[in-house]
Design a protein around this motif. Structure first.
Motif, mmCIF file in Angstrom:
data_model
loop_
_atom_site.group_PDB
_atom_site.id
_atom_site.type_symbol
_atom_site.label_atom_id
_atom_site.label_comp_id
_atom_site.label_asym_id
_atom_site.label_seq_id
_atom_site.Cartn_x
_atom_site.Cartn_y
_atom_site.Cartn_z
ATOM 1 N N UNK A 66 0.646 -1.303 -0.065
ATOM 2 C CA UNK A 66 0.015 -0.056 -0.040
ATOM 3 C C UNK A 66 0.806 1.260 0.029
ATOM 4 N N UNK A 67 1.875 1.242 0.771
ATOM 5 C CA UNK A 67 2.823 2.394 0.944
ATOM 6 C C UNK A 67 3.387 2.692 -0.348
ATOM 7 N N UNK A 68 4.013 1.586 -1.120
ATOM 8 C CA UNK A 68 4.723 1.865 -2.434
ATOM 9 C C UNK A 68 3.771 2.137 -3.597
ATOM 10 N N UNK A 69 2.462 1.561 -3.309
ATOM 11 C CA UNK A 69 1.333 2.300 -4.309
ATOM 12 C C UNK A 69 1.172 3.726 -4.234
ATOM 13 N N UNK A 70 1.176 4.267 -2.922
ATOM 14 C CA UNK A 70 0.906 5.624 -2.615
ATOM 15 C C UNK A 70 2.318 6.459 -2.967
ATOM 16 N N UNK A 71 3.469 5.986 -3.373
ATOM 17 C CA UNK A 71 4.461 6.777 -3.771
ATOM 18 C C UNK A 71 4.041 7.777 -4.905
ATOM 19 N N UNK A 72 4.575 8.966 -4.663
ATOM 20 C CA UNK A 72 4.664 9.901 -5.849
ATOM 21 C C UNK A 72 5.718 9.600 -7.051
ATOM 22 N N UNK A 73 6.764 9.166 -6.734
ATOM 23 C CA UNK A 73 7.826 8.665 -7.626
ATOM 24 C C UNK A 73 7.920 7.233 -7.666
ATOM 25 N N UNK A 74 8.069 6.837 -8.911
ATOM 26 C CA UNK A 74 8.064 5.341 -9.227
ATOM 27 C C UNK A 74 9.274 4.766 -8.448
ATOM 28 N N UNK A 75 9.082 3.358 -8.040
ATOM 29 C CA UNK A 75 10.225 2.810 -7.435
ATOM 30 C C UNK A 75 10.729 1.818 -8.496
ATOM 31 N N UNK A 76 12.157 1.818 -8.613
ATOM 32 C CA UNK A 76 12.846 0.721 -9.296
ATOM 33 C C UNK A 76 12.773 -0.670 -8.843
ATOM 34 N N UNK A 77 12.872 -1.494 -9.823
ATOM 35 C CA UNK A 77 12.575 -2.767 -9.401
ATOM 36 C C UNK A 77 13.675 -3.347 -8.281
ATOM 37 N N UNK A 78 14.811 -2.894 -8.656
ATOM 38 C CA UNK A 78 15.948 -3.287 -7.475
ATOM 39 C C UNK A 78 15.762 -2.561 -6.061
ATOM 40 N N UNK A 79 15.099 -1.547 -6.093
ATOM 41 C CA UNK A 79 14.886 -0.945 -4.768
ATOM 42 C C UNK A 79 13.522 -1.542 -4.367
ATOM 43 N N UNK A 80 12.726 -1.909 -4.974
ATOM 44 C CA UNK A 80 11.398 -2.737 -4.612
ATOM 45 C C UNK A 80 12.024 -3.970 -3.723
ATOM 46 N N UNK A 81 12.927 -4.557 -4.515
ATOM 47 C CA UNK A 81 13.407 -5.792 -3.897
ATOM 48 C C UNK A 81 14.072 -5.511 -2.449
ATOM 49 N N UNK A 82 14.792 -4.658 -2.331
ATOM 50 C CA UNK A 82 15.649 -4.206 -1.171
ATOM 51 C C UNK A 82 14.485 -3.729 -0.022
ATOM 52 N N UNK A 83 13.604 -3.213 -0.642
ATOM 53 C CA UNK A 83 12.411 -2.609 0.324
ATOM 54 C C UNK A 83 11.746 -3.754 1.103
ATOM 55 N N UNK A 84 11.343 -4.888 0.297
ATOM 56 C CA UNK A 84 10.750 -5.863 0.488
ATOM 57 C C UNK A 84 11.399 -6.846 1.467
#
Length: 92
Positions: A66-84
């Motif tokens: 939900x928090x990633x969906x609400x971001x103003x800026x897109x999240x790169x795939x590699x950053x998504x992996x790290x966040x998860x």
């Protein structure tokens, strides 16, 4: 000939669900399918790949999804992996 392949790969993405897979394995499944689409001339936007990932996570990841969906800026795939991975460690 390519259209059936494209449709099958897109359906695979649409129906992808984390289930019992670890985060890395699930993300690699999504990324691999997206790469196959790109190789046959039907690349996806990175935002679409991210959405397939977020929509396929099990209930434990809905909060971060939900928090990633609400971001103003897109999240790169590699950053998504790290966040998860960080979030998974937080849940432990």
């Amino acid at each position: 000939m390519l259209r059936p392949q494209i449709m099958a790969l897109k359906e695979k993405l649409f129906l992808s669900y984390q289930g019992t897979k670890i985060v890395f394995e699930f993300l690699q499944t999504i990324k691999s399918t997206a790469n196959q689409l790109a190789l046959i001339g039907a690349p996806l936007e990175e935002d679409d790949i991210i959405l397939h990932c977020l929509n396929g996570f099990n209930f434990n990841f809905k909060e971060i999804s939900t928090s990633i969906h609400a971001r103003e800026q897109p999240i790169p795939f590699r950053s998504l992996h790290n966040k998860l991975v960080e979030f998974k460690d937080y849940l432990k």
